[in-house]
Write a protein that holds these residues in place. Structure first.
Motif, PDB file in Angstrom:
ATOM      1  N   ASP A 125      74.478  81.312  35.707  1.00  0.00           N
ATOM      2  CA  ASP A 125      75.464  81.163  34.693  1.00  0.00           C
ATOM      3  C   ASP A 125      76.942  80.890  34.940  1.00  0.00           C
ATOM      4  O   ASP A 125      77.555  80.177  34.468  1.00  0.00           O
ATOM      5  N   LEU A 126      77.504  81.783  36.079  1.00  0.00           N
ATOM      6  CA  LEU A 126      78.499  81.414  36.633  1.00  0.00           C
ATOM      7  C   LEU A 126      79.122  80.322  36.943  1.00  0.00           C
ATOM      8  O   LEU A 126      80.510  79.620  37.082  1.00  0.00           O
ATOM      9  N   SER A 127      78.290  79.195  37.665  1.00  0.00           N
ATOM     10  CA  SER A 127      78.508  78.029  38.123  1.00  0.00           C
ATOM     11  C   SER A 127      78.341  77.007  36.972  1.00  0.00           C
ATOM     12  O   SER A 127      78.356  75.704  37.299  1.00  0.00           O
ATOM     13  N   ARG A 128      78.234  77.354  35.754  1.00  0.00           N
ATOM     14  CA  ARG A 128      78.169  76.460  34.585  1.00  0.00           C
ATOM     15  C   ARG A 128      79.571  76.673  34.000  1.00  0.00           C
ATOM     16  O   ARG A 128      79.853  77.746  33.631  1.00  0.00           O
ATOM     17  N   SER A 172      67.279  72.548  29.350  1.00  0.00           N
ATOM     18  CA  SER A 172      65.912  72.731  29.757  1.00  0.00           C
ATOM     19  C   SER A 172      66.088  73.405  31.112  1.00  0.00           C
ATOM     20  O   SER A 172      65.016  74.277  31.392  1.00  0.00           O
ATOM     21  N   THR A 173      66.804  72.792  32.054  1.00  0.00           N
ATOM     22  CA  THR A 173      66.744  73.484  33.348  1.00  0.00           C
ATOM     23  C   THR A 173      67.335  74.949  33.398  1.00  0.00           C
ATOM     24  O   THR A 173      66.653  75.793  34.001  1.00  0.00           O
ATOM     25  N   GLN A 174      68.061  75.392  32.461  1.00  0.00           N
ATOM     26  CA  GLN A 174      68.426  76.909  32.065  1.00  0.00           C
ATOM     27  C   GLN A 174      67.127  77.607  31.807  1.00  0.00           C
ATOM     28  O   GLN A 174      66.902  78.885  32.279  1.00  0.00           O
ATOM     29  N   TYR A 175      66.363  77.028  30.628  1.00  0.00           N
ATOM     30  CA  TYR A 175      65.316  77.761  30.454  1.00  0.00           C
ATOM     31  C   TYR A 175      64.141  77.980  31.631  1.00  0.00           C
ATOM     32  O   TYR A 175      63.565  78.790  31.799  1.00  0.00           O
ATOM     33  N   GLN A 205      61.826  80.903  36.071  1.00  0.00           N
ATOM     34  CA  GLN A 205      61.901  81.413  37.265  1.00  0.00           C
ATOM     35  C   GLN A 205      62.196  82.653  37.644  1.00  0.00           C
ATOM     36  O   GLN A 205      61.413  83.410  38.505  1.00  0.00           O
ATOM     37  N   ALA A 206      63.144  83.104  36.802  1.00  0.00           N
ATOM     38  CA  ALA A 206      63.546  84.587  37.387  1.00  0.00           C
ATOM     39  C   ALA A 206      62.651  85.507  36.906  1.00  0.00           C
ATOM     40  O   ALA A 206      62.292  86.491  37.380  1.00  0.00           O
ATOM     41  N   LEU A 207      61.905  85.321  35.663  1.00  0.00           N
ATOM     42  CA  LEU A 207      60.767  86.378  35.265  1.00  0.00           C
ATOM     43  C   LEU A 207      59.764  86.198  36.347  1.00  0.00           C
ATOM     44  O   LEU A 207      59.008  87.380  36.903  1.00  0.00           O
TER      45      LEU A 207
END
Ligand SMILES: Nc1ncnc2c1ncn2[C@@H]1O[C@H](COP(=O)(O)OP(=O)(O)OP(=O)(O)O)[C@@H](O)[C@H]1O
Length: 268
Positions: A107-110, A118-121, A126-128
């Protein structure tokens, strides 16, 4: 990413208000895609070196950091943009849940108010997945204060891994854990960082022996002036077994005796 197979580093650092540098022209080699463990006495400058590699701007009066290629030709490589850093403390944001903590570096790099893509989704998925691999999926929506120390370190590891940087710097990441959790996390880190260039600072010789394919012993500036000195390099195969069989245990003992000898500790 450059095509180097080894980062040859020469580093000098003096903090503001200090007459003596922490290290001067300290040389070391970091082979790419290799797990390096960095050992040395307390205060000799291990964290300072990691922070210097990561490009953090500490209060320094002089700092030199040169990375050369395998042919010793100076090259313009900005290692800091390739680095994920895991500090001694887990540094989880107490008001955010586990999942948001893992996604924080992304988030900080955005840019602010940037619409979710969609990349964030995908990153969320990926995080999960990462949290599941690290055994803390059920805590994804918990706050950090609801987690045990071992769980917090797993989350911190997930936050480091999700950045997917080629170089991962870890500063005593498992020091505060009990032996059982430490072993489990060591093994997870070994598996999940297999394709990365890792530098892990530790005070635990056995941890270094289990995880490191290369061990670097940091020279102590107080005892011996270290101008132009190489960090002592100790190369061995990795022995990452949670339940160490007797044969490997014997091998560890052998390495430990050699390592302690080089650290100036008389082994019996
Ligand atoms: N920001 C700073 N400003 C001034 N001096 C500092 C700063 N950071 C570290 N130092 C000093 O630099 C020396 C090396 O510190 P550093 O934290 O790098 O050592 P270390 O080998 O990682 O120690 P430890 O094993 O205890 O974590 C210490 O004497 C410390 O007090």
């Amino acid at each position: 990413m450059s095509s180097l197979s080894t980062f040859c580093i020469e580093a000098s650092l003096r903090y503001s208000g200090r007459s003596i540098p922490i290290y001067t022209k300290l040389r070391m080699q970091l082979p790419k895609n290799t797990f390096t463990c960095l050992l040395g006495e307390s205060g000799c400058g291990k964290t300072s070196l990691l922070r210097q590699i990561a490009g953090f701007n500490d209060d320094v009066s002089s700092s030199e950091f040169v990375v050369t290629d395998d042919n010793k030709e100076p090259s313009l490589i900005d290692l800091s943009s390739q680095v994920a850093y895991m500090a001694q403390q887990d540094l989880l944001m107490p008001w955010m849940n586990v999942l948001d903590n893992v996604l924080l570096s992304d988030d900080l790099s955005r840019p602010l108010f940037h619409k979710k893509t969609s990349t964030q989704y995908e990153k969320r998925e990926q995080a999960l997945l990462l949290l599941a691999r690290l055994g803390v999926a059920e805590a994804a929506y918990h706050k950090p204060n609801q987690l045990s120390g071992g769980m917090r370190q797993r989350v911190a590891l997930a936050r480091t891994l999700i950045q997917d940087k080629p170089i991962v710097l870890m500063d005593e990441p498992f020091a505060a854990l009990d032996a059982f959790n430490r072993y489990k996390l060591q093994d997870l880190a070994a598996q999940m960082l297999a394709d990365k260039t890792v530098v892990l600072v530790t005070h635990d010789a056995q941890e270094a022996l289990r995880l490191g394919e290369q061990i670097l012993l940091f020279p102590n500036v107080e005892k011996k002036p270290n101008e132009g000195r190489e960090a002592f390099q100790f190369i061995k195969p990795r022995l990452p077994n949670t339940t160490i069989p007797r044969a490997i245990n014997a091998e560890l003992g052998l390495y430990q005796a050699q390592l302690l000898e080089h650290m100036g500790v008389v082994s019996c």
